[in-house]
Design an enzyme around this catalytic site. Structure first.
Site, PDB file in Angstrom:
ATOM      1  CD  GLU A  30      -4.508  -0.038   6.575  1.00  0.00           C
ATOM      2  OE1 GLU A  30      -4.919   0.791   5.741  1.00  0.00           O
ATOM      3  OE2 GLU A  30      -3.350  -0.041   7.009  1.00  0.00           O
ATOM      4  CB  SER A  64       1.867   7.045   4.671  1.00  0.00           C
ATOM      5  OG  SER A  64       0.823   6.355   5.294  1.00  0.00           O
ATOM      6  CD  GLN A  80      -2.497   0.974   2.803  1.00  0.00           C
ATOM      7  OE1 GLN A  80      -1.790   0.714   3.775  1.00  0.00           O
ATOM      8  NE2 GLN A  80      -3.766   1.242   2.923  1.00  0.00           N
ATOM      9  CD  GLU A  86      -3.813  10.753  19.007  1.00  0.00           C
ATOM     10  OE1 GLU A  86      -3.526   9.983  18.075  1.00  0.00           O
ATOM     11  OE2 GLU A  86      -3.247  10.737  20.117  1.00  0.00           O
TER      12      GLU A  86
HETATM   13  C1  LIG Z   1       2.955  -0.656  11.702  1.00  0.00           C
HETATM   14  C2  LIG Z   1       2.628   0.371  10.639  1.00  0.00           C
HETATM   15  C3  LIG Z   1       2.362  -0.051   9.336  1.00  0.00           C
HETATM   16  C4  LIG Z   1       2.077   0.906   8.344  1.00  0.00           C
HETATM   17  N1  LIG Z   1       1.901   0.460   7.057  1.00  0.00           N
HETATM   18  C5  LIG Z   1       1.675   1.371   6.078  1.00  0.00           C
HETATM   19  C6  LIG Z   1       1.548   0.942   4.712  1.00  0.00           C
HETATM   20  O1  LIG Z   1       1.708  -0.252   4.397  1.00  0.00           O
HETATM   21  N2  LIG Z   1       1.297   1.863   3.753  1.00  0.00           N
HETATM   22  C7  LIG Z   1       1.160   3.195   4.055  1.00  0.00           C
HETATM   23  O2  LIG Z   1       0.904   3.972   3.130  1.00  0.00           O
HETATM   24  N3  LIG Z   1       1.305   3.650   5.336  1.00  0.00           N
HETATM   25  C8  LIG Z   1       1.560   2.768   6.347  1.00  0.00           C
HETATM   26  N4  LIG Z   1       1.725   3.208   7.649  1.00  0.00           N
HETATM   27  C9  LIG Z   1       1.660   4.643   7.917  1.00  0.00           C
HETATM   28  C10 LIG Z   1       0.428   5.067   8.730  1.00  0.00           C
HETATM   29  O3  LIG Z   1      -0.737   4.974   7.963  1.00  0.00           O
HETATM   30  C11 LIG Z   1       0.688   6.506   9.208  1.00  0.00           C
HETATM   31  O4  LIG Z   1       1.825   6.465  10.047  1.00  0.00           O
HETATM   32  C12 LIG Z   1      -0.497   7.065   9.961  1.00  0.00           C
HETATM   33  O5  LIG Z   1      -1.580   7.310   9.099  1.00  0.00           O
HETATM   34  C13 LIG Z   1      -0.140   8.369  10.715  1.00  0.00           C
HETATM   35  O6  LIG Z   1       0.439   9.288   9.861  1.00  0.00           O
HETATM   36  P1  LIG Z   1       1.822   9.996  10.247  1.00  0.00           P
HETATM   37  O7  LIG Z   1       2.807   8.938  10.663  1.00  0.00           O
HETATM   38  O8  LIG Z   1       2.199  10.885   9.113  1.00  0.00           O
HETATM   39  O9  LIG Z   1       1.512  10.864  11.537  1.00  0.00           O
HETATM   40  P2  LIG Z   1       0.848  12.312  11.574  1.00  0.00           P
HETATM   41  O10 LIG Z   1      -0.364  12.324  10.724  1.00  0.00           O
HETATM   42  O11 LIG Z   1       1.902  13.317  11.289  1.00  0.00           O
HETATM   43  O12 LIG Z   1       0.389  12.425  13.079  1.00  0.00           O
HETATM   44  C14 LIG Z   1       1.256  12.842  14.140  1.00  0.00           C
HETATM   45  C15 LIG Z   1       0.417  12.942  15.417  1.00  0.00           C
HETATM   46  O13 LIG Z   1      -0.576  13.983  15.266  1.00  0.00           O
HETATM   47  C16 LIG Z   1      -1.873  13.470  15.528  1.00  0.00           C
HETATM   48  N5  LIG Z   1      -2.863  14.101  14.620  1.00  0.00           N
HETATM   49  C17 LIG Z   1      -2.731  14.293  13.294  1.00  0.00           C
HETATM   50  N6  LIG Z   1      -3.854  14.844  12.785  1.00  0.00           N
HETATM   51  C18 LIG Z   1      -4.721  14.978  13.824  1.00  0.00           C
HETATM   52  C19 LIG Z   1      -6.058  15.475  13.940  1.00  0.00           C
HETATM   53  N7  LIG Z   1      -6.714  15.934  12.882  1.00  0.00           N
HETATM   54  N8  LIG Z   1      -6.659  15.454  15.166  1.00  0.00           N
HETATM   55  C20 LIG Z   1      -5.983  14.979  16.264  1.00  0.00           C
HETATM   56  N9  LIG Z   1      -4.706  14.506  16.215  1.00  0.00           N
HETATM   57  C21 LIG Z   1      -4.093  14.498  15.017  1.00  0.00           C
HETATM   58  C22 LIG Z   1      -1.768  11.976  15.229  1.00  0.00           C
HETATM   59  O14 LIG Z   1      -2.772  11.255  15.906  1.00  0.00           O
HETATM   60  C23 LIG Z   1      -0.362  11.665  15.740  1.00  0.00           C
HETATM   61  O15 LIG Z   1      -0.378  11.466  17.124  1.00  0.00           O
HETATM   62  C24 LIG Z   1       2.035   2.299   8.655  1.00  0.00           C
HETATM   63  C25 LIG Z   1       2.316   2.710   9.970  1.00  0.00           C
HETATM   64  C26 LIG Z   1       2.619   1.784  10.957  1.00  0.00           C
HETATM   65  C27 LIG Z   1       2.957   2.264  12.349  1.00  0.00           C
END
Ligand SMILES: Cc1cc2nc3c(=O)[nH]c(=O)nc-3n(C[C@H](O)[C@H](O)[C@H](O)COP(=O)(O)OP(=O)(O)OC[C@H]3O[C@@H](n4cnc5c(N)ncnc54)[C@H](O)[C@@H]3O)c2cc1C
Length: 421
Positions: A236, A121, A118, A389
């Protein structure tokens, strides 16, 4: 009335199991190549029985998929492969893809010929997925893709990817996204593995430099990829718990190949049980550490097991409601949040039992280093597939009807969002 329905046209697990058993008795041959066996399964409609008949199913209710996959294992046979191809890409393609795309892409997913990852991100777009900035531009017979993705599980060995890319920056962010089926094995795609703090390397950064996607590999319509992305995300959440199939230990080519396939697939996920906090180990851990009669430890264990049982019952209630025809509701988000709470609480209980020694790694460490891996893996469960969140936001807005979060960039053209376009 068919063999899977009674006189009133109602299907039941018993009727389905009975018909499947007859079919398996006639067709299962453990010495077949795995692909050939799965081809039989697809053509008989037993691959994904809830799908329409022309797409390898039997038009049965959604609960029939679970019944059939469990029964195939019980009969010593093999079902469709596990993984994000079967669980995420295939239902998304089925729901949004053209007939031509279904014809081309579904079969190799269900036979295990092609594995998927996938590519959603990005470094600047996780929770705010619709803010993604990877672009795709049509050039003759293909789309040319440029950008960077991150946290992409299994991208280093996948054959295909679910890719979200921006095809129009002049419209608001949710409207200019297209969902593509991207062939991964090409010069424009570079997957670099990321080393995690628990020492595993399941994720990748994926660099897309003039990567090519065939023109017709669009899932849904151009510019309407957000709807397809929501379908993938809903699946998912539903499949957050990853279960390895318990294949029969008997000899046979199909079984050998299925066991090897699962071995390869689950190597990436070997730390996922630890990510879930290993509540199953707390009692054993407390006994081994000699603190099983400590009242504070006992109380913490009781609280954890209670939390875990309640969340299992919630999931079971949702499963039964779905089986009864209810539309999927809040349970995906509730289940994800419950899994995070159980994992965190379990890590806390393990820490309480072991103290600072829980941080030691290696074979001499507590329970062979499993506790250290739990402590370093649990944070992932609150992030993957949408953070805690974000699940709370979904529940607050969609289920409880609370006022929506302020989203100032929602209706402006993507190109006008500061730092994005
Ligand atoms: C084990 C694992 C597997 C994964 N596998 C995949 C994959 O196969 N393909 C893929 O594309 N991605 C994958 N991901 C990525 C995952 O989808 C993202 O890490 C996730 O969506 C969070 O995005 P970010 O890391 O950019 O954090 P951010 O979006 O930057 O968030 C940072 C913090 O801010 C908070 N926050 C952000 N927006 C808000 C809001 N509107 N209200 C309140 N709080 C908020 C979040 O909750 C978090 O605590 C994976 C992640 C993990 C940990």
């Amino acid at each position: 009335m068919t063999a899977q329905t009674d006189a009133a046209g109602v299907s039941s697990p018993e009727l389905i199991r009975a018909e499947l058993a007859v079919w398996v008795r006639r067709n299962w041959d453990p010495d077949l190549p795995l692909r050939d066996w799965r081809t039989l399964l697809l053509d008989a409609g037993w691959a994904v029985p809830s799908w329409p008949q022309r797409w390898y199913g039997r038009g049965l209710p959604a609960w029939a998929d679970e019944v059939v996959s469990a029964e195939l294992l019980r009969l010593g046979a093999v079902g469709v492969p596990v993984g994000s191809g079967t669980w995420l890409a295939a239902p998304t393609i089925l729901a949004h893809g053209s007939d031509e795309l279904c014809l081309r892409l579904l079969r190799p997913i269900l036979t295990g010929e092609q594995t998927w990852c996938q590519l959603f991100s990005e470094p600047g777009a996780g929770s705010d997925l619709a803010g993604l900035s990877t672009t795709a531009v049509l050039d003759g017979d293909s789309w040319v893709v440029n950008g960077q993705k991150v946290w992409n599980t299994s991208a280093h060995h996948a054959d295909m990817a679910m890719l979200l890319a921006r095809t129009d920056s002049s419209v608001p962010k949710h409207q200019g996204i297209t969902y593509f089926a991207l062939p991964m094995k090409q010069p424009g795609v570079e997957a670099r593995q990321l080393r995690q703090m628990n020492f595993h390397a399941s994720f990748n950064e994926v660099f897309l430099t003039d990567a090519r996607v065939p023109r017709d590999n669009v899932v849904g319509a151009v510019g309407q990829g957000w709807a397809a992305a929501l379908t993938t995300l809903a699946y998912e959440r539903r499949f957050a718990a990853l279960q390895r199939p318990a294949y029969s230990p008997s000899p046979g080519r199909a079984l050998d190949e299925a066991r090897a396939e699962a071995e390869r697939y689950f190597a990436t996920y070997s730390w996922y049980p630890q990510r879930a906090g290993r509540p199953d180990l707390v009692v054993e851990h407390a006994r081994a550490a000699g603190v099983a009669s400590d009242p504070v430890v006992r109380q913490a264990i009781a609280r954890l097991i209670t939390l875990q049982r309640v969340s299992t019952w919630t999931a079971e209630r949702a499963r039964v409601a779905r089986a009864g025809g209810a539309r999927p509701g809040a349970e995906g988000s509730i289940g994800k949040l419950a899994a995070s709470n159980v994992a965190r609480e379990s890590a806390r209980v393990h820490s309480l039992i072991t103290g600072a020694a829980g941080l030691l790694t290696g074979p001499d460490a507590t329970l062979g280093g499993v506790i250290a891996e739990v402590l370093m893996s649990v944070p992932a469960v609150s992030i993957a597939g949408g953070t805690d969140e974000i699940q709370r936001n979904i529940l607050a807005e969609k289920m409880l009807g609370l006022p929506a979060e302020l989203r100032v960039d929602r209706d402006v053209p993507f190109s006008q969002i500061k730092g994005r376009g």
